[in-house]
Design a protein around this motif. Structure first.
Motif, PDB file in Angstrom:
ATOM      1  N   ILE A   1     -28.084 -28.376  32.228  1.00 13.46           N
ATOM      2  CA  ILE A   1     -27.230 -28.861  33.308  1.00 13.46           C
ATOM      3  C   ILE A   1     -26.865 -30.309  33.013  1.00 13.46           C
ATOM      4  O   ILE A   1     -27.743 -31.165  32.869  1.00 13.46           O
ATOM      5  N   GLY A   2     -25.569 -30.604  32.920  1.00 18.45           N
ATOM      6  CA  GLY A   2     -25.114 -31.944  32.580  1.00 18.45           C
ATOM      7  C   GLY A   2     -25.302 -32.946  33.705  1.00 18.45           C
ATOM      8  O   GLY A   2     -25.547 -32.587  34.866  1.00 18.45           O
ATOM      9  N   ASP A   3     -25.165 -34.218  33.364  1.00 18.00           N
ATOM     10  CA  ASP A   3     -25.337 -35.303  34.330  1.00 18.00           C
ATOM     11  C   ASP A   3     -24.367 -35.161  35.505  1.00 18.00           C
ATOM     12  O   ASP A   3     -23.228 -34.711  35.345  1.00 18.00           O
ATOM     13  N   TYR A   4     -24.834 -35.565  36.674  1.00 16.72           N
ATOM     14  CA  TYR A   4     -24.038 -35.678  37.900  1.00 16.72           C
ATOM     15  C   TYR A   4     -23.576 -34.333  38.471  1.00 16.72           C
ATOM     16  O   TYR A   4     -22.713 -34.301  39.350  1.00 16.72           O
ATOM     17  N   CYS A   5     -24.130 -33.233  38.003  1.00 19.17           N
ATOM     18  CA  CYS A   5     -23.774 -31.937  38.591  1.00 19.17           C
ATOM     19  C   CYS A   5     -24.415 -31.779  39.967  1.00 19.17           C
ATOM     20  O   CYS A   5     -25.448 -32.389  40.270  1.00 19.17           O
ATOM     21  N   ILE A   6     -23.803 -30.928  40.788  1.00 16.45           N
ATOM     22  CA  ILE A   6     -24.372 -30.541  42.076  1.00 16.45           C
ATOM     23  C   ILE A   6     -24.432 -29.021  42.117  1.00 16.45           C
ATOM     24  O   ILE A   6     -23.426 -28.349  41.878  1.00 16.45           O
ATOM     25  N   LEU A   7     -25.617 -28.489  42.416  1.00 16.18           N
ATOM     26  CA  LEU A   7     -25.803 -27.048  42.558  1.00 16.18           C
ATOM     27  C   LEU A   7     -26.180 -26.786  44.006  1.00 16.18           C
ATOM     28  O   LEU A   7     -27.252 -27.186  44.467  1.00 16.18           O
ATOM     29  N   ALA A   8     -25.287 -26.149  44.732  1.00 15.69           N
ATOM     30  CA  ALA A   8     -25.481 -25.943  46.162  1.00 15.69           C
ATOM     31  C   ALA A   8     -26.551 -24.888  46.426  1.00 15.69           C
ATOM     32  O   ALA A   8     -27.011 -24.182  45.519  1.00 15.69           O
ATOM     33  N   GLY A   9     -26.928 -24.779  47.696  1.00 13.79           N
ATOM     34  CA  GLY A   9     -28.019 -23.910  48.089  1.00 13.79           C
ATOM     35  C   GLY A   9     -27.807 -22.461  47.675  1.00 13.79           C
ATOM     36  O   GLY A   9     -26.728 -21.901  47.847  1.00 13.79           O
ATOM     37  N   GLY A  10     -28.856 -21.854  47.120  1.00 11.56           N
ATOM     38  CA  GLY A  10     -28.814 -20.448  46.759  1.00 11.56           C
ATOM     39  C   GLY A  10     -28.053 -20.122  45.499  1.00 11.56           C
ATOM     40  O   GLY A  10     -27.935 -18.944  45.139  1.00 11.56           O
ATOM     41  N   SER A  11     -27.533 -21.115  44.810  1.00 11.77           N
ATOM     42  CA  SER A  11     -26.819 -20.833  43.557  1.00 11.77           C
ATOM     43  C   SER A  11     -27.811 -20.402  42.484  1.00 11.77           C
ATOM     44  O   SER A  11     -28.980 -20.782  42.505  1.00 11.77           O
ATOM     45  N   CYS A  12     -27.322 -19.598  41.539  1.00 18.42           N
ATOM     46  CA  CYS A  12     -28.195 -19.046  40.499  1.00 18.42           C
ATOM     47  C   CYS A  12     -27.508 -19.169  39.145  1.00 18.42           C
ATOM     48  O   CYS A  12     -26.412 -18.629  38.946  1.00 18.42           O
TER      49      CYS A  12
ATOM     50  N   VAL B   1     -32.467 -34.806  41.914  1.00 21.12           N
ATOM     51  CA  VAL B   1     -33.096 -34.377  43.160  1.00 21.12           C
ATOM     52  C   VAL B   1     -33.189 -32.858  43.155  1.00 21.12           C
ATOM     53  O   VAL B   1     -32.195 -32.169  42.876  1.00 21.12           O
ATOM     54  N   ILE B   2     -34.373 -32.329  43.452  1.00 20.64           N
ATOM     55  CA  ILE B   2     -34.585 -30.887  43.550  1.00 20.64           C
ATOM     56  C   ILE B   2     -35.186 -30.621  44.923  1.00 20.64           C
ATOM     57  O   ILE B   2     -36.287 -31.087  45.228  1.00 20.64           O
ATOM     58  N   LEU B   3     -34.459 -29.871  45.748  1.00 20.06           N
ATOM     59  CA  LEU B   3     -34.847 -29.705  47.147  1.00 20.06           C
ATOM     60  C   LEU B   3     -35.693 -28.446  47.369  1.00 20.06           C
ATOM     61  O   LEU B   3     -36.136 -27.797  46.430  1.00 20.06           O
ATOM     62  N   GLN B   4     -35.885 -28.125  48.644  1.00 17.32           N
ATOM     63  CA  GLN B   4     -36.840 -27.102  49.059  1.00 17.32           C
ATOM     64  C   GLN B   4     -36.601 -25.755  48.369  1.00 17.32           C
ATOM     65  O   GLN B   4     -35.485 -25.254  48.318  1.00 17.32           O
ATOM     66  N   HIS B   5     -37.689 -25.182  47.867  1.00 14.85           N
ATOM     67  CA  HIS B   5     -37.720 -23.809  47.356  1.00 14.85           C
ATOM     68  C   HIS B   5     -36.770 -23.562  46.182  1.00 14.85           C
ATOM     69  O   HIS B   5     -36.469 -22.407  45.867  1.00 14.85           O
ATOM     70  N   ALA B   6     -36.302 -24.612  45.542  1.00 16.14           N
ATOM     71  CA  ALA B   6     -35.531 -24.436  44.311  1.00 16.14           C
ATOM     72  C   ALA B   6     -36.482 -24.072  43.170  1.00 16.14           C
ATOM     73  O   ALA B   6     -37.689 -24.324  43.235  1.00 16.14           O
ATOM     74  N   THR B   7     -35.913 -23.476  42.115  1.00 18.83           N
ATOM     75  CA  THR B   7     -36.706 -23.055  40.963  1.00 18.83           C
ATOM     76  C   THR B   7     -36.033 -23.526  39.681  1.00 18.83           C
ATOM     77  O   THR B   7     -34.831 -23.322  39.491  1.00 18.83           O
ATOM     78  N   VAL B   8     -36.815 -24.152  38.815  1.00 25.73           N
ATOM     79  CA  VAL B   8     -36.350 -24.533  37.480  1.00 25.73           C
ATOM     80  C   VAL B   8     -37.379 -23.984  36.499  1.00 25.73           C
ATOM     81  O   VAL B   8     -38.547 -24.363  36.537  1.00 25.73           O
ATOM     82  N   THR B   9     -36.947 -23.085  35.612  1.00 24.25           N
ATOM     83  CA  THR B   9     -37.907 -22.385  34.766  1.00 24.25           C
ATOM     84  C   THR B   9     -38.015 -23.021  33.383  1.00 24.25           C
ATOM     85  O   THR B   9     -37.374 -24.024  33.076  1.00 24.25           O
ATOM     86  N   ALA B  10     -38.844 -22.413  32.544  1.00 23.07           N
ATOM     87  CA  ALA B  10     -39.247 -23.013  31.274  1.00 23.07           C
ATOM     88  C   ALA B  10     -38.065 -23.290  30.358  1.00 23.07           C
ATOM     89  O   ALA B  10     -37.137 -22.488  30.241  1.00 23.07           O
ATOM     90  N   GLN B  11     -38.127 -24.448  29.720  1.00 21.77           N
ATOM     91  CA  GLN B  11     -37.182 -24.895  28.702  1.00 21.77           C
ATOM     92  C   GLN B  11     -35.770 -25.129  29.246  1.00 21.77           C
ATOM     93  O   GLN B  11     -34.812 -25.203  28.474  1.00 21.77           O
TER      94      GLN B  11
ATOM     95  N   GLY C   1     -33.159 -23.737  47.453  1.00 17.08           N
ATOM     96  CA  GLY C   1     -33.100 -22.363  46.982  1.00 17.08           C
ATOM     97  C   GLY C   1     -32.329 -22.140  45.704  1.00 17.08           C
ATOM     98  O   GLY C   1     -32.178 -20.992  45.269  1.00 17.08           O
ATOM     99  N   GLY C   2     -31.834 -23.193  45.070  1.00 16.67           N
ATOM    100  CA  GLY C   2     -31.133 -23.031  43.801  1.00 16.67           C
ATOM    101  C   GLY C   2     -32.072 -22.541  42.706  1.00 16.67           C
ATOM    102  O   GLY C   2     -33.263 -22.864  42.710  1.00 16.67           O
ATOM    103  N   ILE C   3     -31.532 -21.745  41.781  1.00 15.91           N
ATOM    104  CA  ILE C   3     -32.341 -21.185  40.694  1.00 15.91           C
ATOM    105  C   ILE C   3     -31.713 -21.559  39.356  1.00 15.91           C
ATOM    106  O   ILE C   3     -30.547 -21.251  39.097  1.00 15.91           O
ATOM    107  N   ILE C   4     -32.506 -22.208  38.513  1.00 16.73           N
ATOM    108  CA  ILE C   4     -32.093 -22.574  37.161  1.00 16.73           C
ATOM    109  C   ILE C   4     -33.018 -21.831  36.203  1.00 16.73           C
ATOM    110  O   ILE C   4     -34.223 -22.084  36.170  1.00 16.73           O
ATOM    111  N   SER C   5     -32.455 -20.933  35.418  1.00 15.09           N
ATOM    112  CA  SER C   5     -33.275 -20.073  34.567  1.00 15.09           C
ATOM    113  C   SER C   5     -33.564 -20.720  33.214  1.00 15.09           C
ATOM    114  O   SER C   5     -33.119 -21.832  32.924  1.00 15.09           O
ATOM    115  N   HIS C   6     -34.290 -19.992  32.381  1.00 17.09           N
ATOM    116  CA  HIS C   6     -34.775 -20.493  31.100  1.00 17.09           C
ATOM    117  C   HIS C   6     -33.639 -20.925  30.174  1.00 17.09           C
ATOM    118  O   HIS C   6     -32.566 -20.326  30.147  1.00 17.09           O
TER     119      HIS C   6
END
Length: 216
Positions: A147-158, A116-126, A138-143
């Motif tokens: 991210i392993g299975d069953y992880c949770i990334l809370a709002g605004g995490s980078c 699940v990827i919620l509002q205004h989150a970002t997942v970048t290339a590769q 608002g979570g940000i996942i960079s290039h």
């Protein structure tokens, strides 16, 4: 449209409900059926017009064309998420990947089943997002992040580039992880933590710079 049932009925499930409505407003995709929840006090009740259909184990008795998405997002349930989701008794292929239309998700990344990827989150290339991952608003996942299975990334995490995060790890609100680090499995990264070093399996880290706390 695909029939869709949400597992759990708490705050993250409501976020998912809103996300599904946003998806359907753009293109009708899912027919929301209701929620599965083990809280017996909710039997016979409705949430925003959708019924509590029964306990999670009732998933296997629902029609075979029903899809599921998990809203189990409490930190206190983190280690139990795989077992809770497995109680549905259905194949992983019947878990829908839900992405809010306002999220920015690269065409050159991968997102696993049931994530699940919620509002205004970002997942970048590769970047590679495992199965049953929750990336909150608002979570940000960079290039090149994994991210392993069953992880949770809370709002605004980078999570900065080339970081690897092991399964079942929680990254708290507004936490930041420096590039090229490895975060182990079953870790907790506290709210607002600034992680500058590798984190071994099972550790809880908090603060700026992040330091290890003993698990209770």
């Amino acid at each position: 449209m695909r029939k869709l049932v949400i597992i759990g009925s708490g705050a993250q499930s409501i976020d998912i409900l809103e996300t599904v409505h946003a998806i359907n407003e753009r293109q009708p995709t899912y027919a929301l059926t209701g929620f599965l929840d083990d809280d017996v006090s909710l039997r016979g009740k409705e949430i925003f017009g959708l019924p509590i259909l029964g306990p999670i184990a009732d998933g296997a008795s629902l029609p075979s064309d029903t899809f599921f998405v998990s809203g189990i997002g409490l930190l206190s349930l983190l280690a139990r998420r795989p077992a809770i989701i497995a109680r549905t008794g259905v194949s992983p292929d019947r878990f829908a990947t839900i992405i809010h239309p306002s999220a920015t998700v690269s065409r050159w990344c991968s997102v696993g089943k049931g994530s699940v990827i919620l509002q205004h989150a970002t997942v970048t290339a590769q970047a590679s997002i495992g199965d049953q991952v929750m990336i909150l608003a608002g979570g940000i996942i960079s290039h090149h992040v994994s991210i392993g299975d069953y992880c949770i990334l809370a709002g605004g995490s980078c999570v900065s580039g080339r970081v690897t995060v092991g399964p079942r790890t929680y990254i708290g609100t507004n936490a930041s992880i420096r590039e090229s680090l490895t975060i182990g499995s079953d870790c907790i990264i506290g709210m607002g933590a600034v992680v500058l070093e590798h984190v071994p399996d099972g550790r809880t880290v908090v603060g700026n710079p992040a330091r290890t706390l003993p698990r209770q």
